[in-house]
Write a protein that holds these residues in place. Structure first.
Motif, PDB file in Angstrom:
ATOM      1  N   VAL A  69     125.186  29.101 160.607  1.00 40.83           N
ATOM      2  CA  VAL A  69     125.559  28.172 161.672  1.00 40.83           C
ATOM      3  C   VAL A  69     126.674  27.220 161.244  1.00 40.83           C
ATOM      4  CG1 VAL A  69     123.279  28.299 162.739  1.00 40.83           C
ATOM      5  CG2 VAL A  69     123.761  26.466 161.092  1.00 40.83           C
ATOM      6  N   GLY A  70     127.201  27.406 160.035  1.00 42.27           N
ATOM      7  CA  GLY A  70     128.385  26.647 159.638  1.00 42.27           C
ATOM      8  C   GLY A  70     128.222  25.631 158.533  1.00 42.27           C
ATOM      9  N   ALA A  71     127.024  25.448 158.004  1.00 39.26           N
ATOM     10  CA  ALA A  71     126.839  24.510 156.891  1.00 39.26           C
ATOM     11  C   ALA A  71     127.537  25.053 155.651  1.00 39.26           C
ATOM     12  CB  ALA A  71     125.361  24.294 156.613  1.00 39.26           C
ATOM     13  N   VAL A  72     128.053  24.154 154.827  1.00 43.10           N
ATOM     14  CA  VAL A  72     128.759  24.571 153.614  1.00 43.10           C
ATOM     15  C   VAL A  72     128.012  24.153 152.350  1.00 43.10           C
ATOM     16  CG1 VAL A  72     131.003  24.524 154.751  1.00 43.10           C
ATOM     17  CG2 VAL A  72     130.175  22.472 153.568  1.00 43.10           C
ATOM     18  N   GLY A  73     126.971  23.331 152.509  1.00 47.20           N
ATOM     19  CA  GLY A  73     126.230  22.868 151.342  1.00 47.20           C
ATOM     20  C   GLY A  73     124.769  22.658 151.659  1.00 47.20           C
ATOM     21  N   ILE A  74     123.945  22.700 150.614  1.00 48.16           N
ATOM     22  CA  ILE A  74     122.513  22.445 150.756  1.00 48.16           C
ATOM     23  C   ILE A  74     122.047  21.619 149.571  1.00 48.16           C
ATOM     24  CG2 ILE A  74     121.892  24.604 149.581  1.00 48.16           C
ATOM     25  CD1 ILE A  74     119.422  24.759 151.403  1.00 48.16           C
ATOM     26  N   ASN A  75     121.189  20.653 149.832  1.00 45.30           N
ATOM     27  CA  ASN A  75     120.598  19.831 148.788  1.00 45.30           C
ATOM     28  C   ASN A  75     119.136  20.245 148.638  1.00 45.30           C
ATOM     29  OD1 ASN A  75     121.134  17.248 147.107  1.00 45.30           O
ATOM     30  ND2 ASN A  75     119.148  16.853 148.064  1.00 45.30           N
ATOM     31  N   LEU A  76     118.770  20.669 147.438  1.00 41.73           N
ATOM     32  CA  LEU A  76     117.409  21.129 147.168  1.00 41.73           C
ATOM     33  C   LEU A  76     116.783  20.276 146.080  1.00 41.73           C
ATOM     34  CD1 LEU A  76     117.846  25.024 147.102  1.00 41.73           C
ATOM     35  CD2 LEU A  76     116.741  23.669 148.893  1.00 41.73           C
ATOM     36  N   GLU A  77     115.635  19.661 146.373  1.00 43.04           N
ATOM     37  CA  GLU A  77     114.978  18.773 145.406  1.00 43.04           C
ATOM     38  C   GLU A  77     113.803  19.467 144.736  1.00 43.04           C
ATOM     39  OE1 GLU A  77     112.211  16.007 148.222  1.00 43.04           O
ATOM     40  OE2 GLU A  77     114.366  16.011 148.676  1.00 43.04           O
ATOM     41  N   ASP A  78     113.581  19.136 143.469  1.00 45.26           N
ATOM     42  CA  ASP A  78     112.502  19.806 142.737  1.00 45.26           C
ATOM     43  C   ASP A  78     111.157  19.107 142.866  1.00 45.26           C
ATOM     44  OD1 ASP A  78     112.695  17.624 140.997  1.00 45.26           O
ATOM     45  OD2 ASP A  78     113.533  18.771 139.331  1.00 45.26           O
ATOM     46  N   GLY A  79     111.134  17.834 143.308  1.00 49.09           N
ATOM     47  CA  GLY A  79     109.871  17.131 143.461  1.00 49.09           C
ATOM     48  C   GLY A  79     109.037  17.099 142.186  1.00 49.09           C
ATOM     49  N   LEU A  80     109.710  17.278 141.036  1.00 49.10           N
ATOM     50  CA  LEU A  80     109.051  17.340 139.727  1.00 49.10           C
ATOM     51  C   LEU A  80     108.084  18.517 139.619  1.00 49.10           C
ATOM     52  CD1 LEU A  80     108.439  13.607 138.713  1.00 49.10           C
ATOM     53  CD2 LEU A  80     110.355  15.126 138.182  1.00 49.10           C
ATOM     54  N   GLY A  81     108.289  19.519 140.463  1.00 48.88           N
ATOM     55  CA  GLY A  81     107.492  20.736 140.341  1.00 48.88           C
ATOM     56  C   GLY A  81     107.980  21.584 139.181  1.00 48.88           C
ATOM     57  N   PRO A  82     107.415  22.762 139.014  1.00 53.84           N
ATOM     58  CA  PRO A  82     107.804  23.634 137.901  1.00 53.84           C
ATOM     59  C   PRO A  82     109.305  23.927 137.886  1.00 53.84           C
ATOM     60  CG  PRO A  82     105.817  24.459 138.955  1.00 53.84           C
ATOM     61  CD  PRO A  82     106.327  23.359 139.829  1.00 53.84           C
ATOM     62  N   VAL A  83     109.901  23.792 136.721  1.00 58.26           N
ATOM     63  CA  VAL A  83     111.336  24.045 136.576  1.00 58.26           C
ATOM     64  C   VAL A  83     111.669  25.477 136.973  1.00 58.26           C
ATOM     65  CG1 VAL A  83     113.234  24.148 134.935  1.00 58.26           C
ATOM     66  CG2 VAL A  83     111.520  22.339 134.734  1.00 58.26           C
ATOM     67  N   GLU A  84     110.844  26.414 136.538  1.00 51.88           N
ATOM     68  CA  GLU A  84     111.111  27.823 136.804  1.00 51.88           C
ATOM     69  C   GLU A  84     111.124  28.115 138.296  1.00 51.88           C
ATOM     70  OE1 GLU A  84     108.731  26.636 134.924  1.00 51.88           O
ATOM     71  OE2 GLU A  84     109.418  27.089 132.876  1.00 51.88           O
ATOM     72  N   ARG A  85     110.237  27.468 139.044  1.00 49.47           N
ATOM     73  CA  ARG A  85     110.181  27.706 140.486  1.00 49.47           C
ATOM     74  C   ARG A  85     111.443  27.191 141.175  1.00 49.47           C
ATOM     75  NH1 ARG A  85     105.219  25.034 143.084  1.00 49.47           N
ATOM     76  NH2 ARG A  85     106.526  23.176 143.028  1.00 49.47           N
ATOM     77  N   HIS A  86     111.894  26.002 140.780  1.00 50.81           N
ATOM     78  CA  HIS A  86     113.097  25.464 141.418  1.00 50.81           C
ATOM     79  C   HIS A  86     114.323  26.281 141.027  1.00 50.81           C
ATOM     80  CE1 HIS A  86     114.813  22.415 143.925  1.00 50.81           C
ATOM     81  NE2 HIS A  86     115.746  22.106 143.022  1.00 50.81           N
ATOM     82  N   ALA A  87     114.380  26.713 139.789  1.00 52.38           N
ATOM     83  CA  ALA A  87     115.486  27.566 139.361  1.00 52.38           C
ATOM     84  C   ALA A  87     115.500  28.870 140.146  1.00 52.38           C
ATOM     85  CB  ALA A  87     115.383  27.842 137.864  1.00 52.38           C
ATOM     86  N   ALA A  88     114.313  29.406 140.418  1.00 53.85           N
ATOM     87  CA  ALA A  88     114.226  30.644 141.198  1.00 53.85           C
ATOM     88  C   ALA A  88     114.702  30.417 142.629  1.00 53.85           C
ATOM     89  CB  ALA A  88     112.790  31.171 141.195  1.00 53.85           C
ATOM     90  N   LYS A  89     114.418  29.262 143.201  1.00 57.48           N
ATOM     91  CA  LYS A  89     114.916  28.944 144.542  1.00 57.48           C
ATOM     92  C   LYS A  89     116.443  28.918 144.552  1.00 57.48           C
ATOM     93  CE  LYS A  89     111.060  25.958 146.052  1.00 57.48           C
ATOM     94  NZ  LYS A  89     110.721  24.611 146.564  1.00 57.48           N
ATOM     95  N   ILE A  90     117.006  28.258 143.543  1.00 57.45           N
ATOM     96  CA  ILE A  90     118.465  28.150 143.464  1.00 57.45           C
ATOM     97  C   ILE A  90     119.102  29.529 143.356  1.00 57.45           C
ATOM     98  CG2 ILE A  90     120.369  27.310 142.033  1.00 57.45           C
ATOM     99  CD1 ILE A  90     118.420  24.974 141.240  1.00 57.45           C
TER     100      ILE A  90
END
Length: 259
Positions: A99-120
């Protein structure tokens, strides 16, 4: 690099204001901001929903649909991606890009590093052109422990920039900038922290306003009604009815046809 990524490597840091609806975004764009982000608190509060609980996926996508074709670069605050499943976060990111967005901000919420890295990594695979700003909450919700390992993991996963809200100490900011090298560091502006010129001098490449504008707007509304109730003339400035109405109107044919 994309035009949005280029703004993170310009002579001056990218000052990124955060809008909560179409009118606020258009007003910011009219003030000359080439890029505008959304604020998850503002979107959630406007919808009567809690922030940071993955409750505003639909509202966030709806706002992105409204703003994605506007005359500015749009970055979307997507909390933690509205899911703990990397493939589901990737699909949401794909829809944002569509729909035209050029960026996304994703927060880790201090959850597992591996999970956030996998999201990225999943987001970069699904929407390679989307600028991923990987946020860690080590300072926002803690004392800063573990910041560097998290940022290193997010860089390795493909993050285009990293965001450390809550960090205001100039020495720590300078240390992070040196550690990150050419990876842009995003700092959340604080009225009690370094000024924009000071952050620029420290090497910060992006300065976000987060929910500040939304909260200030609410504060101004409350001050105005208090003045009126007390018989005082409200202070401060307000755009005219005509200006707000003109800026707030969507110009796409589908919207116009449905009026």
């Amino acid at each position: 690099m994309s035009e949005f990524a280029d703004l993170h490597h310009a002579a001056e840091p990218l000052l990124l204001p955060n809008a909560w609806d179409h009118a606020s975004a258009m007003a910011l764009a009219a003030e000359g901001f080439r890029a505008v982000a959304t604020t998850s608190l503002g979107v959630a509060a406007a919808a009567g929903l809690p922030d940071g609980t993955s409750a505003t996926r639909d509202e966030t996508l709806r706002l992105a649909l409204t703003l994605g074709t506007a005359p500015f670069l749009l970055s979307v605050d997507a909390e933690g991606g509205f899911s703990e499943v990397p493939d589901e976060v990737a699909e949401f990111a794909r829809q944002l890009a569509a729909v035209g967005a050029v960026g996304i901000n994703l927060e880790d919420g201090l959850g597992p590093v591996e999970r956030h890295a996998a999201k990225i990594a999943a987001v970069k695979a699904a929407a390679p052109g989307l600028f991923v700003n990987a946020r860690t909450d080590t300072y926002w919700s803690g004392g800063g422990e573990g910041t560097l390992p998290r940022l290193d993991a997010y860089r390795e996963a493909g993050a285009d920039g990293v965001f450390v809200p809550g960090l205001t100490d100039p020495r720590e900011i300078a240390r992070l900038v040196e550690h990150l090298g050419d990876l842009p560091l995003n700092i959340l502006y604080s009225p009690t922290g370094p000024t924009l010129p000071q952050l620029a001098g420290l090497g910060v490449r992006r300065v976000s306003l987060g929910s500040l504008l939304y909260r200030r707007a609410l504060g101004a509304a409350l001050e105005t009604v208090a003045d009126v109730r007390a018989g005082r003339t409200p202070q401060g400035t307000a755009p005219s009815y005509a200006k707000v109405d003109a800026r707030a109107r969507r110009s796409d044919p589908a919207h116009s046809a449905g009026r």
